[in-house]
Design a protein around this motif. Structure first.
Motif, mmCIF file in Angstrom:
data_model
loop_
_atom_site.group_PDB
_atom_site.id
_atom_site.type_symbol
_atom_site.label_atom_id
_atom_site.label_comp_id
_atom_site.label_asym_id
_atom_site.label_seq_id
_atom_site.Cartn_x
_atom_site.Cartn_y
_atom_site.Cartn_z
ATOM 1 N N GLU A 120 -0.664 0.326 16.297
ATOM 2 C CA GLU A 120 -0.016 1.023 17.481
ATOM 3 C C GLU A 120 -0.797 0.515 18.686
ATOM 4 N N GLU A 121 -2.069 0.297 18.403
ATOM 5 C CA GLU A 121 -3.057 -0.221 19.721
ATOM 6 C C GLU A 121 -2.417 -1.473 19.945
ATOM 7 N N LYS A 122 -2.165 -2.495 19.204
ATOM 8 C CA LYS A 122 -1.580 -3.671 19.623
ATOM 9 C C LYS A 122 -0.283 -3.898 20.185
ATOM 10 N N ILE A 123 0.695 -2.885 19.819
ATOM 11 C CA ILE A 123 1.825 -2.623 20.476
ATOM 12 C C ILE A 123 1.869 -2.135 21.919
ATOM 13 N N LEU A 168 5.599 -6.889 11.078
ATOM 14 C CA LEU A 168 5.780 -6.552 12.530
ATOM 15 C C LEU A 168 4.151 -6.846 13.133
ATOM 16 N N SER A 169 3.200 -6.464 12.231
ATOM 17 C CA SER A 169 1.987 -6.589 12.661
ATOM 18 C C SER A 169 1.597 -8.254 12.785
ATOM 19 N N TYR A 213 -2.191 1.004 10.499
ATOM 20 C CA TYR A 213 -1.278 1.592 11.154
ATOM 21 C C TYR A 213 -1.715 1.982 12.558
ATOM 22 N N HIS A 214 -2.623 2.313 12.777
ATOM 23 C CA HIS A 214 -3.493 2.928 14.166
ATOM 24 C C HIS A 214 -3.608 1.616 14.876
ATOM 25 N N GLN A 247 0.824 -1.291 0.067
ATOM 26 C CA GLN A 247 0.064 0.015 0.136
ATOM 27 C C GLN A 247 0.814 1.154 0.164
ATOM 28 N N ASN A 248 0.350 2.404 -0.476
ATOM 29 C CA ASN A 248 1.110 3.525 -0.392
ATOM 30 C C ASN A 248 1.007 4.050 0.999
ATOM 31 N N PRO A 249 1.874 4.268 1.850
ATOM 32 C CA PRO A 249 1.895 4.857 3.134
ATOM 33 C C PRO A 249 1.820 6.065 3.426
ATOM 34 N N ASP A 250 2.103 6.776 2.249
ATOM 35 C CA ASP A 250 1.779 8.485 2.109
ATOM 36 C C ASP A 250 0.520 8.746 2.108
#
Length: 355
Positions: free
Chosen positions: A37-40, A240-241, A33-34, A21-24
């Protein structure tokens, strides 16, 4: 069986091969990504903001210092190992004044000594390492963090080799740094950080003079306007996810217990082989890596184990490069079966080596 990078599971490798996917500009990636973040945050066991940086764990160490330390700032660098010493270099690079609170490499950090330093001087921040991987030492940080917090000192902690493998007192830390290739068992290339509100205050007040190591950009751009300071490492993020999912599916407490059992098995075998642990006091040893003190034999044994049994171990760094052999039982490699195979291989090589 090295203490990072660790072996990566097929699930993680498959996730890494997903279409990009295009991350920008892709809003679906922002949502992904959100969620990550919650999983981390669950792994960190914190409600603090979490950042994922596109770079190996050293980036997190340098960025944490570069984003908080200004010229002439006094920083207390607690050290009982190579990475603890290294924090002082990052402080010097920013024009700061590192004050080393040093301990023997075969000992853990002492709250009493830290308290003495804090009472005798004034510090903006303090740096420390939870698990000193080169010597297999795990520091007990909770009391030390309490002393520093009471003194109003910002705390920066390298938990790269412990996070996800053992309990980390993140709630007492201002910045806690993790890495993808250790207990998470994802490919190398990402750093994770948790950042407290107190740390953000310091970061946002500082006159920042870098870009890639500037955490303030994440506060302004990602948390403020939902776009990244640079194009993110998408495939590594996918990997990582998936690696985090594997940990959460097992459950953190079960993961911690698995690491403890593997460490116990490894050290029991070490004693049966009449080998010496480093550090000698077993209560100082990390549940994620075991260091064997072999006195000048480490490289030769590493080579023979690889050639005879196809198992890769690590020696140490610096002055210990040929004295310490390290067995990583972290993440995907923290299984009794793998530890037993490794120790049986070591036994075989020792039986066929003239000492």
């Amino acid at each position: 069986m090295t203490p990072g990078p660790t072996e990566v599971s097929s699930r993680v490798r498959n996730a890494m091969s997903l279409p990009i996917q295009n991350p920008d500009i892709d809003e679906e990636f922002f949502d992904f990504y959100h969620d990550l973040e919650e999983k981390i945050q669950k792994i960190y066991q914190t409600v603090d903001d979490v950042i994922i940086l596109g770079g190996e764990g050293i980036l997190g160490l340098e960025a944490s210092v570069a984003s908080t330390v200004e010229k002439n700032d006094k920083v207390l660098c607690l050290s009982n190992g190579i990475y603890g010493d290294g924090f002082a270099n990052f402080v010097e690079n920013q024009g700061g004044d590192p004050v080393l609170c040093e301990f023997s490499y075969d000992k853990i950090l002492s709250p009493e000594k830290v308290k003495t330093f804090v009472e005798e001087d004034s510090f903006k921040a303090a740096t420390m390492v939870h698990c000193e991987t080169p010597t297999g030492t795990l520091n007990n940080l909770r009391e030390i963090l309490s002393i520093l917090k009471d003194a109003g000192i910002l705390t920066i902690v390298d938990a790269v080799s412990s996070l996800g493998g053992t309990r980390v007192p993140t709630e007492e830390m201002d910045i806690c740094i993790g890495g993808s290739q250790k207990c998470f068992s994802a490919p190398p290339g990402l750093t994770t950080l948790s950042v407290s509100e107190e740390a953000w205050d310091v970061i946002m007040e500082k006159d920042q003079n870098t870009h890639y190591t500037n955490l303030a950009l994440w506060k302004e751009m990602w948390f403020g306007e939902e776009y990244f300071p640079y194009t993110h490492s998408v495939s590594n993020i996918y990997a990582l996810s998936e690696a985090i999912d594997i940990i959460l599916e097992e459950g953190l407490e079960k993961v911690f217990k698995r690491h403890e059992k593997c460490a116990e098995k490894c050290r029991e075998s070490t004693k049966n082989l009449d080998l010496e642990l480093y550090p000698k006091k077993e209560s100082y040893c990390s549940p994620t890596v075991t260091a064997l003190h072999l006195g000048g034999m480490a490289k030769d044994l590493q080579k023979r184990i690889r050639e005879m049994h196809d198992i890769l171990l690590a020696t140490s760094l610096g002055d210990f490069e040929n004295d310490i052999l390290r067995i990583g039982h972290m993440g995907h490699n923290a299984t009794i079966e793998k530890v037993e195979r490794t120790m049986n291989a070591l036994r075989d090589v020792l039986n066929n080596t003239e000492i």
